[in-house]
Design an enzyme around this catalytic site. Structure first.
Site, PDB file in Angstrom:
ATOM      1  N   HIS A 242      33.062  46.552  21.647  1.00  0.00           N
ATOM      2  CA  HIS A 242      33.100  45.511  22.682  1.00  0.00           C
ATOM      3  C   HIS A 242      32.911  44.092  22.111  1.00  0.00           C
ATOM      4  CE1 HIS A 242      33.041  48.973  25.137  1.00  0.00           C
ATOM      5  NE2 HIS A 242      31.744  49.096  25.319  1.00  0.00           N
ATOM      6  N   TYR A 376      30.190  27.303  31.927  1.00  0.00           N
ATOM      7  CA  TYR A 376      29.679  25.946  32.111  1.00  0.00           C
ATOM      8  C   TYR A 376      29.626  25.237  30.773  1.00  0.00           C
ATOM      9  CZ  TYR A 376      25.338  28.557  31.174  1.00  0.00           C
ATOM     10  OH  TYR A 376      24.382  29.400  30.644  1.00  0.00           O
ATOM     11  N   THR A 398      31.260  28.455  38.515  1.00  0.00           N
ATOM     12  CA  THR A 398      30.735  29.778  38.855  1.00  0.00           C
ATOM     13  C   THR A 398      31.744  30.414  39.798  1.00  0.00           C
ATOM     14  OG1 THR A 398      28.470  29.052  38.579  1.00  0.00           O
ATOM     15  CG2 THR A 398      28.801  30.966  39.987  1.00  0.00           C
TER      16      THR A 398
HETATM   17  C1  BG6 Z   1      29.571  51.290  27.128  1.00  0.00           C
HETATM   18  C2  BG6 Z   1      28.376  51.700  26.307  1.00  0.00           C
HETATM   19  O1  BG6 Z   1      30.723  51.338  26.347  1.00  0.00           O
HETATM   20  O2  BG6 Z   1      29.385  49.993  27.625  1.00  0.00           O
HETATM   21  C3  BG6 Z   1      27.120  51.614  27.133  1.00  0.00           C
HETATM   22  O3  BG6 Z   1      28.541  53.035  25.845  1.00  0.00           O
HETATM   23  C4  BG6 Z   1      26.991  50.242  27.764  1.00  0.00           C
HETATM   24  O4  BG6 Z   1      25.970  51.895  26.336  1.00  0.00           O
HETATM   25  C5  BG6 Z   1      28.271  49.859  28.488  1.00  0.00           C
HETATM   26  O5  BG6 Z   1      25.923  50.310  28.697  1.00  0.00           O
HETATM   27  C6  BG6 Z   1      28.224  48.442  29.000  1.00  0.00           C
HETATM   28  O6  BG6 Z   1      29.302  48.194  29.823  1.00  0.00           O
HETATM   29  P1  BG6 Z   1      29.173  47.199  31.058  1.00  0.00           P
HETATM   30  O7  BG6 Z   1      30.546  47.128  31.629  1.00  0.00           O
HETATM   31  O8  BG6 Z   1      28.170  47.795  31.994  1.00  0.00           O
HETATM   32  O9  BG6 Z   1      28.718  45.907  30.495  1.00  0.00           O
END
Ligand code: BG6
Length: 482
Positions: A242, A376, A398
């Site tokens: 991510h 912001y 926002t």
């Molecule tokens: C997932 C992880 O990919 O993403 C989790 O395995 C995490 O540990 C989650 O909580 C977070 O996603 P979001 O969309 O809730 O920010």
């Protein structure tokens, strides 16, 4: 495109991901009239269930205020087949079910059709299921799409093995690797923000930007997921995928077009310029019980080994070694069981040169991805009124205030829509994935082989001691609040 008859098979249909994400997202698209007009959804899993039981499970995470006729209309599209993940006959029954559905709906087999195979499955059965699908379900007269979810391997080597196994069965153009952060509204907006506004792009480089911080904080621990989490840890769970995906969109150069391959080329180029992360540039933590004792520590979970050294918190500094970014530290931080829920990108500009005003605080552009979509710009203004003092203020967008009538879709809904439209831009290509693992694998191997101990931090705190000092040491600047 929504005219093409479509079948979506959800593997792992009785599992958590399907219940919490896949089916609610499909339902959301159905409510918005965004599913193909002729669609059939087939759940597949090992659990033996009646259609009613399956339907009950499907709707368990729908919003309470969903309209009954919409729910009924949606359930009408959903069938269920139970079967093992490695038994050819079970998959042949699945194929029959798909064919029967198509025949019942008078779908012309010589016309265009789309079959989507959505794998809401644990990684241990990915390849088995993909193999069975290819051998016993796959229909080469259709457009076939395979959707897979992380974890894509455990390190560079295992990820390459997985890519090879999947690549032997499906073309890359058929594969959609989900990273749901790429489906979030504020992440999708970054390309527009950067390349449609002259005043961002003009200063989006090392000459004006001092550092960039990408932060992910969750206020809950891994309760109930300890078994999975302990094998992966926060770096593999959140950072390698991510946060690095977000970083690559913030850092990339302008793509030639908005086409999927052009965008993914640029993202991959950025990843190629990131040096592997060093242990010295990393701070690891693992949560212990909260100060008042009401929240358990990570190792209090029965599914976690008592001597676990798996980090639930990590903070790293990355460097993108190209002309745009050389010398700018990228600080990425992710942690479970912290003091708040927040995901944001903080772009901190350099000090104002030759200023009329000494000791100014720095400008910042903050893009908050969640929980409250907003952006912001921290801007210095003259304090309003007769005063000539300075004040730090915000140019604030926002989304709730500005776009109060718009319902921001869940990331999964937008990504499933992309799959239906065959748009790969927000999915991870195999070479991107490879680069992402290259950056983290030496660090992960070192942490594991040398059994590097994470620092303790209390559940509900701001992380291990030294977290903020770590940032100050690297950016040479203390945020004053002004
Ligand atoms: C997932 C992880 O990919 O993403 C989790 O395995 C995490 O540990 C989650 O909580 C977070 O996603 P979001 O969309 O809730 O920010």
């Amino acid at each position: 495109k929504l005219d093409i008859p479509t079948t979506i098979v959800v593997f792992g249909a009785s599992g958590d991901l399907a219940k919490k994400k896949t089916f609610p997202a499909l339902f959301h698209l159905f409510e918005q009239n965004l599913l193909p007009k002729r669609i059939s959804i087939v759940g597949y899993a090992r659990t033996q269930m009646s259609p009613e039981e399956f339907h009950k499970r499907v709707i368990s995470h729908f919003k309470n205020d969903s309209k009954k006729e919409s729910v009924d209309g949606f359930l009408n599209l959903c069938r269920y087949v139970s079967g093992k993940y490695d038994v050819a006959d079970d998959f042949k029954r699945l194929r029959e079910e798909i064919e029967n559905q198509e025949a019942a709906a008078n779908i012309d087999k010589s016309g265009e059709r789309i079959h989507v195979y959505y794998m809401a499955l644990p990684p241990s059965v990915f390849v088995d299921v993909a193999t069975q699908v290819k051998n016993n379900v796959y229909d080469s007269s259709c457009i076939n799409r395979l959707v897979i979810e992380k974890p894509f391997g455990h390190d560079l080597e295992s990820s390459r093995n997985l890519s090879e196994d999947i690549g032997a069965l499906f073309n890359e153009s058929e594969v959609f690797r989900i990273d749901h952060y790429l489906g979030k509204e504020m992440v999708k907006n970054i390309i527009t923000l950067r390349f449609a506004n002259v005043f961002y792009e003009a200063v989006w480089n090392r000459h004006y930007i001092d550092n960039i911080q990408i932060t992910f904080k969750e206020p809950f621990g891994t309760e109930g997921r300890g078994g999975y989490f302990d094998e992966f840890g926060i770096i593999r769970d959140v950072m390698q995928n991510h946060l690095l995906q977000v970083l690559s969109v913030v850092a990339m150069n302008q793509p030639k077009s908005l086409g999927a391959e052009d965008v993914r080329d640029r993202k991959t180029e950025v990843l190629q310029r990131i040096l592997p992360i060093q242990l010295e540039d990393t701070l690891l933590g693992q949560y212990v019980k909260s100060v008042d004792g009401s929240k358990p520590g990570y190792k209090d979970d029965d599914t976690v080994p008592k001597d676990s050294i798996t980090p639930t918190f990590a903070q790293c500094v990355l460097h993108v070694d190209n002309d745009r970014w050389r010398g700018v530290p990228w600080i990425i931080k992710a942690g479970k069981a912290l003091d708040e829920a927040k995901m944001l990108i903080r772009i901190q500009y350099k000090d104002m040169p030759n200023s009329l005003f000494p000791n100014l605080a720095r400008n910042e552009l903050v893009i908050q991805v969640s929980p409250k979509e907003s952006m912001y710009i921290k801007t210095i203004v003259k304090e309003p009124g007769l005063s000539t003092n300075l004040a730090m203020s915000e140019l604030d967008l926002t989304y709730k205030t500005r776009y109060h009538d718009v319902k921001i879709p869940d990331a999964y809904a937008t990504l499933i829509l992309d799959v239906l439209n065959g748009d790969h831009s927000n999915f991870v290509r195999s070479d991107e994935l490879d680069e992402a693992w290259r950056i983290f694998t030496p660090l992960l191997h070192k942490i594991e082989s040398e059994r590097i101990k994470p620092l303790p931090y209390e559940y509900g705190s701001r992380g291990p001691e030294g977290t903020y000092q770590f940032v100050e040491d690297r950016v040479g600047y203390k945020r004053t609040g002004l």
